[in-house]
Design an enzyme around this catalytic site. Structure first.
Site, short mmCIF file in Angstrom:
data_model
loop_
_atom_site.label_atom_id
_atom_site.label_comp_id
_atom_site.label_asym_id
_atom_site.label_seq_id
_atom_site.Cartn_x
_atom_site.Cartn_y
_atom_site.Cartn_z
N HIS A 28 -1.67 17.22 11.88
CA HIS A 28 -2.48 18.04 11.17
C HIS A 28 -1.67 19.41 11.39
O HIS A 28 -2.62 20.32 10.92
CB HIS A 28 -3.70 18.45 12.52
CG HIS A 28 -4.06 16.73 11.53
ND1 HIS A 28 -5.57 16.51 12.33
CD2 HIS A 28 -4.17 15.59 11.44
CE1 HIS A 28 -5.86 15.33 11.84
NE2 HIS A 28 -4.87 14.38 11.68
N ASN A 56 -10.26 17.39 14.48
CA ASN A 56 -9.61 17.53 14.80
C ASN A 56 -10.07 17.08 16.30
O ASN A 56 -9.40 17.49 17.41
CB ASN A 56 -8.79 18.77 14.87
CG ASN A 56 -7.94 18.75 13.53
OD1 ASN A 56 -7.68 17.60 13.64
ND2 ASN A 56 -7.67 20.64 13.22
#
Ligand code: HEM
Length: 282
Positions: A28, A56
Site C-alpha cells: 500500500h 487502509n
C-alpha cells in the site's frame, strides 16, 4: 539489515499473522505515490492521512516499524529511511514464513505528503476483474505475470466480511458451495468485523492460494477472477503446479514494486519518526 531482521523475526515469531500485515503495508505504500513511507504518517489536525482511508482501515504492523525505527535511530541516527525499513521488513517477514528472499535496493527517501483521498484510485478494489487489474498494474509497469504473482501475496493473511460478502451474493457459479456457506456463517455470526483467511495455510508463504483458486475457493472477487479469466488462468495453473516458479515471479514483481514510478530527482528526507514529517530546520 541485521537490526531489521531481528525485530521482524521476534515480532513474527510472537504473532505469525503479522507477516501478512507487514507485506500489505509495503504494497500500500508503493501503490500510493511512490515507495516513500507515506502510509506510515499519522493524520494531523488539518489533514487526514492515507492510513485513515477506508481501504487502509485494516492495515497492521505499524508498531513493528516504530520499534525498528527507534532502534535504528539509537544506533545510527538519521541514516535509514522509513521507506527502506518498510521494504526490508516486508521482505524479511515473507522470508520468515517460508517465502523467497530477494534483494531490496536501499536509499529511497521518505515523503512529506500523505492524503487519504490519494488511495481512492491508487489502490485496487477487491471487486475488480482481471482486465481492470491488468490495466491498473500496467500503469505502474507491471506485466500480467507480475500482477498474478503479486496477487499471490494473498497466500498470507485475512480479509474482513465487507470485502467478500458481495461475492457470496453474486458469484455462486465461481464459488465452491461448501466454502460459500462457511463464509456466510462466519459473517452472519461476526458481522463486519469478522474475517476469513485467504487460504488454508494463511501464515505460510506457499502456493496453496493458487491451488484454491482452481477449486473456486478464492476469497475476493479479485482473487477468483484470476482463474476465471482466459488472460490469467494459465499463470494461476502454472503457479499452482510449480511453487518455485511462483516464488521466482513474486521476487521479480517485488523488485519492480520497490522502484514504482521512481523519477530522476525524486527528493525526500530521513524521517526521525515514521509517523510524522520532520520539522523544517529554519
Ligand atoms: C491484486 C489486487 C489486490 C487487491 C484487490 C487486494 C485487496 C485486498 C483486500 C480487500 C484485503 C483485505 C482487507 C480487509 O478486508 O481487511 C487484502 C489483504 C491483504 N493483501 Fe491485498 N490486494 C491486492 C494485491 C495485493 C498485493 C500485490 C499484495 C502484496 C504483495 C497484497 C497483500 C495482502 C495481504 C498480505 C493481505 C492480508 C493482510 C492482513 O492479514 O492483515 N495484496 N488485500
Amino acid at each position: 539489515e541485521y537490526i531489521v531482521r531481528n525485530i521482524v523475526g521476534e515480532a513474527v515469531m510472537g504473532d505469525p499473522t503479522l507477516a501478512a500485515g507487514l507485506l500489505r503495508l509495503h504494497f500500500h505504500d508503493c501503490f500510493v505515490q511512490v515507495r516513500d513511507a507515506s502510509v506510515l504518517l499519522d493524520s494531523t489536525p488539518g489533514s487526514k492521512a492515507e492510513k485513515d482511508a477506508l481501504a487502509n482501515k485494516s492495515l497492521r504492523g505499524f508498531e513493528v516499524i516504530d520499534k525498528i525505527k527507534d532502534t535504528l535511530e539509537a544506533q545510527c541516527p538519521g541514516v535509514v529511511t522509513c521507506a527502506d525499513i518498510l521494504a526490508l521488513a516486508a521482505r524479511d517477514a515473507v522470508l520468515m514464513v517460508g517465502g523467497p528472499y530477494y534483494d531490496v535496493p536501499q536509499g529511497r527517501r521518505d515523503g512529506r505528503r500523505s492524503v487519504d483521498t490519494d488511495t481512492l484510485t491508487a489502490l485496487p478494489s477487491p471487486f475488480l476483474n482481471a482486465s481492470a487489474l491488468i490495466t491498473l498494474f500496467g500503469t505502474h509497469g507491471f506485466n500480467v505475470q507480475d500482477m498474478v504473482a503479486l496477487s499471490g501475496g494473498h497466500t498470507l493473511g485475512v480479509a474482513h466480511c465487507p470485502s467478500f460478502t458481495p461475492r457470496l451474493k453474486f458469484e455462486a457459479s465461481t464459488l465452491d458451495a461448501g466454502f460459500a456457506s462457511s463464509l456466510a456463517a462466519t459473517c452472519s455470526k461476526g458481522g463486519d468485523s469478522a474475517s476469513a483467511t485467504f487460504d488454508r495455510t494463511s501464515t505460510a508463504f506457499d502456493g496453496v492460494y493458487f491451488k484454491e483458486l482452481q477449486q473456486r475457493r478464492g476469497l475476493l472477487s479479485s482473487d477468483q477472477t484470476l482463474y476465471e479469466s482466459p488472460e490469467t488462468q494459465r499463470l494461476v495453473n502454472m503457479f499452482a503446479m510449480n511453487q518455485g516458479y511462483f516464488f521466482y515471479a513474486f521476487t521479480q514483481g517485488m523488485g519492480k514494486m520497490g522502484q514504482i514510478d521512481l523519477k530522476e530527482g525524486d527528493r525526500g528526507e530521513v524521517r526521525k519518526s515514521c509517523r510524522v514529517v520532520n520539522k523544517p530546520s529554519w
